[in-house]
Design a protein around this motif. Structure first.
Motif, PDB file in Angstrom:
ATOM      1  N   ASN A   1       0.857  -1.187   0.000  1.00 50.08           N
ATOM      2  CA  ASN A   1       0.000   0.000   0.000  1.00 50.08           C
ATOM      3  C   ASN A   1       0.893   1.236   0.000  1.00 50.08           C
ATOM      4  O   ASN A   1       2.117   1.130   0.012  1.00 50.08           O
ATOM      5  CB  ASN A   1      -0.982  -0.020   1.177  1.00 50.08           C
ATOM      6  N   SER A   2       0.300   2.396  -0.005  1.00 49.83           N
ATOM      7  CA  SER A   2       1.072   3.637  -0.089  1.00 49.83           C
ATOM      8  C   SER A   2       1.719   4.024   1.237  1.00 49.83           C
ATOM      9  O   SER A   2       2.600   4.876   1.261  1.00 49.83           O
ATOM     10  CB  SER A   2       0.172   4.780  -0.573  1.00 49.83           C
ATOM     11  N   ARG A   3       1.314   3.398   2.318  1.00 51.74           N
ATOM     12  CA  ARG A   3       1.834   3.776   3.648  1.00 51.74           C
ATOM     13  C   ARG A   3       2.952   2.878   4.150  1.00 51.74           C
ATOM     14  O   ARG A   3       3.520   3.129   5.199  1.00 51.74           O
ATOM     15  CB  ARG A   3       0.690   3.803   4.658  1.00 51.74           C
ATOM     16  N   GLY A   4       3.257   1.796   3.452  1.00 52.76           N
ATOM     17  CA  GLY A   4       4.336   0.907   3.865  1.00 52.76           C
ATOM     18  C   GLY A   4       3.841  -0.420   4.397  1.00 52.76           C
ATOM     19  O   GLY A   4       2.713  -0.530   4.880  1.00 52.76           O
TER      20      GLY A   4
ATOM     21  N   GLU B   1       4.446  -2.152   7.010  1.00 52.23           N
ATOM     22  CA  GLU B   1       4.127  -2.282   8.436  1.00 52.23           C
ATOM     23  C   GLU B   1       2.705  -1.856   8.758  1.00 52.23           C
ATOM     24  O   GLU B   1       2.186  -2.164   9.827  1.00 52.23           O
ATOM     25  CB  GLU B   1       5.131  -1.486   9.282  1.00 52.23           C
ATOM     26  N   THR B   2       2.023  -1.191   7.819  1.00 58.76           N
ATOM     27  CA  THR B   2       0.649  -0.733   8.065  1.00 58.76           C
ATOM     28  C   THR B   2      -0.410  -1.686   7.509  1.00 58.76           C
ATOM     29  O   THR B   2      -1.597  -1.430   7.654  1.00 58.76           O
ATOM     30  CB  THR B   2       0.425   0.666   7.459  1.00 58.76           C
TER      31      THR B   2
ATOM     32  N   THR C   1       6.920  -3.641   0.051  1.00 65.70           N
ATOM     33  CA  THR C   1       6.806  -2.314  -0.538  1.00 65.70           C
ATOM     34  C   THR C   1       6.177  -2.439  -1.924  1.00 65.70           C
ATOM     35  O   THR C   1       6.148  -3.531  -2.501  1.00 65.70           O
ATOM     36  CB  THR C   1       8.188  -1.656  -0.680  1.00 65.70           C
TER      37      THR C   1
END
Length: 93
Positions: free
Chosen positions: A52-55, A57-58, A72
């Protein structure tokens, strides 16, 4: 490599596995559609990477519960047979 928009994926990939190892897929986008695809395709035996666009870990455990791997966006598009873009059209630049 084949790049598909999520709205067309059901016509292109069977969800019953392909051979013993399945298809290597990268899914970019973990909204409602991306999450559903990641879960169902992983459960069917495909090798699924999600981003996703947030990385990575999210990405929630619910998305990864059937074996999908959080990576990523660059990794999701690397060394796969199919890349699925599951993002709003406004997110494509």
């Amino acid at each position: 490599m084949l790049i598909l928009l999520a709205t067309h994926i059901s016509r292109c990939i069977a969800t019953d596995g392909v051979g013993e190892q399945g298809i290597k897929l990268g899914i970019i986008g973990t909204g409602h559609i991306g999450k559903s695809l990641a879960t169902k395709l992983s459960a069917a035996g495909h090798d699924v990477k999600v981003a996703n666009s947030r990385g990575p870990e999210t990405i929630g455990a619910d998305v990864l519960s059937w074996g999908a791997r959080a990576v990523t966006a660059q990794d999701a598009a690397s060394n796969v047979d199919v890349v699925i873009l599951s993002i709003p059209p406004t997110g494509i630049q």
